[in-house]
Write a protein that holds these residues in place. Structure first.
Motif, mmCIF file in Angstrom:
data_model
loop_
_atom_site.group_PDB
_atom_site.id
_atom_site.type_symbol
_atom_site.label_atom_id
_atom_site.label_comp_id
_atom_site.label_asym_id
_atom_site.label_seq_id
_atom_site.Cartn_x
_atom_site.Cartn_y
_atom_site.Cartn_z
ATOM 1 N N PRO A 165 77.331 -9.574 69.835
ATOM 2 C CA PRO A 165 78.617 -9.881 70.478
ATOM 3 C C PRO A 165 78.424 -10.437 71.880
ATOM 4 O O PRO A 165 77.492 -10.058 72.591
ATOM 5 C CB PRO A 165 79.325 -8.527 70.518
ATOM 6 N N SER A 208 74.425 -0.805 64.368
ATOM 7 C CA SER A 208 74.532 -1.104 65.812
ATOM 8 C C SER A 208 73.566 -2.239 66.142
ATOM 9 O O SER A 208 72.396 -2.201 65.769
ATOM 10 C CB SER A 208 74.159 0.148 66.618
ATOM 11 N N LYS A 246 72.603 -4.101 71.492
ATOM 12 C CA LYS A 246 72.731 -4.827 72.767
ATOM 13 C C LYS A 246 73.021 -3.881 73.938
ATOM 14 O O LYS A 246 72.509 -4.071 75.023
ATOM 15 C CB LYS A 246 73.844 -5.875 72.643
ATOM 16 N N CYS A 279 75.828 2.553 72.839
ATOM 17 C CA CYS A 279 75.970 2.441 71.384
ATOM 18 C C CYS A 279 74.614 2.581 70.697
ATOM 19 O O CYS A 279 74.456 3.338 69.743
ATOM 20 C CB CYS A 279 76.628 1.107 71.035
ATOM 21 N N VAL A 281 79.851 -3.165 74.958
ATOM 22 C CA VAL A 281 80.200 -4.589 75.021
ATOM 23 C C VAL A 281 81.309 -4.933 74.027
ATOM 24 O O VAL A 281 82.197 -5.722 74.320
ATOM 25 C CB VAL A 281 78.940 -5.454 74.742
ATOM 26 N N PHE A 315 82.720 -1.936 68.579
ATOM 27 C CA PHE A 315 81.919 -1.174 67.624
ATOM 28 C C PHE A 315 81.668 0.256 68.129
ATOM 29 O O PHE A 315 81.703 1.205 67.359
ATOM 30 C CB PHE A 315 80.589 -1.904 67.414
ATOM 31 N N GLY A 316 81.406 0.381 69.424
ATOM 32 C CA GLY A 316 81.110 1.703 69.982
ATOM 33 C C GLY A 316 82.272 2.661 69.759
ATOM 34 O O GLY A 316 82.087 3.785 69.271
HETATM 35 FE FE1 SF4 Z 1 76.065 -4.031 69.831
HETATM 36 FE FE2 SF4 Z 1 77.105 -1.585 69.631
HETATM 37 FE FE3 SF4 Z 1 77.069 -2.795 71.960
HETATM 38 FE FE4 SF4 Z 1 78.706 -3.721 70.042
HETATM 39 S S1 SF4 Z 1 78.840 -1.741 71.030
HETATM 40 S S2 SF4 Z 1 77.398 -4.925 71.410
HETATM 41 S S3 SF4 Z 1 77.411 -3.278 68.239
HETATM 42 S S4 SF4 Z 1 75.242 -2.191 70.760
#
Ligand code: SF4
Length: 342
Positions: A94, A248, A251, A255, A294, A297-298
């Motif tokens: 992302p 995950s 990044k 997360c 970021v 997803f988290g």
């Molecule tokens: Fe990647 Fe998770 Fe961060 Fe999204 S929240 S950018 S999936 S590590």
């Protein structure tokens, strides 16, 4: 949907392109959906042969080209900026937003990213009018129909297109045939893996964005999973957590590391080596992921843990009490191998 009637989506894409003056459109399909990719490729060929896409469509001077792109099978590429990265041939991570795709999208050009269901609705709205569409469903914000993919302990798993605003009870009992046995309903995941769990107390919540959000979850992907009495909610949450750990992208640290720690702590509890303080650790980990990543997803990844802790904390405590009674809680950490991330 695209494997039954791919032309609905292609027509919707052509309408969307025409509306914004775009001449190129991409269909991003995840790698595992090989059948869908073959069907869409064939449909693109049919549309091209009829002159519905390509240069000078039906002699109108309008040019719209469409390309199919197969991903490599990453859940995170459903996030629009990760999808764009992947489409550009990079690893699907992302992007930090802003800027948003509407101004800086594919190859840094203004880009509209939309899902299949939205695009497939367009031909019908153009043909029958916006008022017709808005008259279906649950006004003011959740109008039209929605496809719900119902799975789990029910008689008739499948995809059901229904007006927004029917209740979970109607969807499960009238469309999906009700529970598969005489066991009662225990839990519902209302909108895919990243939606907080509901209980049987939520059966009369309406399937619309506002009602589900008000009740503490989200409609998300429309994937409704039903679980019956006897299902271990700690196991169910662990299984989802393992999925999020694996998917995950890595990044951002909260997360990447948080999902790993959540899995390890939950595995310890399920293996009956847990301690009561693990429950505080789980909550603390979730709180340190929420809003600190970021992409969304988290926040999504912690929903199964937090919601099962909220509704079925007693099941976590029971497993821990069993560990304590057997003297297992004081044994050294149980380290189980973690799946390899790609
Ligand atoms: Fe990647 Fe998770 Fe961060 Fe999204 S929240 S950018 S999936 S590590």
């Amino acid at each position: 949907m695209i494997d039954r009637d791919p032309h609905q989506m292609l027509e919707g894409m052509a309408i969307a392109c025409y509306a914004i003056g775009a001449e190129t459109a991409y269909i991003y399909i995840r790698g595992e959906f090989a059948l869908g990719a073959r069907i869409v490729e064939q449909a693109l060929g049919e549309a091209r042969a009829k002159g519905y896409i390509g240069r000078n469509i039906l002699g109108t001077g309008v040019n719209i080209e469409m390309w199919l792109h197969r991903g490599a099978g990453a859940y995170i590429c459903g996030e629009e900026t990760a999808l764009l990265e992947s489409l550009e041939g990079k690893r699907g991570l992302p992007r930090v937003k802003p800027p948003f795709p509407a101004t800086h999208g594919l190859y840094n050009k203004p880009t509209v990213v939309n899902n299949v269901e939205t695009l497939a609705n367009l031909p019908h709205i153009i043909n029958r009018g916006a008022e017709w569409f808005a008259s279906i469903g649950s006004p003011p914000k959740s109008t039209g129909t929605r496809i719900f993919c119902v799975s789990g302990h029910i008689k008739r798993p499948g995809n059901y297109e229904v007006p927004m605003g029917i209740t979970f009870r109607e969807l499960i009992d009238e469309h999906a045939g009700g529970m598969r046995s005489d066991k009662k309903l225990k839990a519902i995941i209302p909108g895919g893996a990243s939606a907080a769990f509901f209980t049987d107390r939520h059966l009369d919540v309406k399937l619309d964005f506002e009602s589900v959000a008000q009740a503490g979850s989200m409609l998300g992907s429309g994937g409704v999973t039903v679980m019956e009495e006897g299902t271990s909610m700690v196991w169910a949450a662990l299984r989802l957590m393992e999925f999020f750990y694996h998917e995950s992208c890595g990044k951002c640290t909260p997360c990447r590391e948080g999902t790993s720690w959540l899995v390890q702590t939950m595995r310890r509890i399920v293996a009956k080596r847990g301690r009561m303080e693990d429950l505080e650790t789980l909550t603390d980990l979730c709180q340190n992921i929420a809003g600190r990543t970021v992409c969304a997803f988290g926040d999504a990844a912690i929903a199964p843990v937090l919601s099962t802790l909220q509704h079925w904390r007693d099941e976590y405590e029971e497993l821990i009490r069993e560990a304590e009674a057997a003297g297992l809680a004081d044994l050294p950490e149980l380290i189980l191998p973690m799946a390899v991330r790609h």
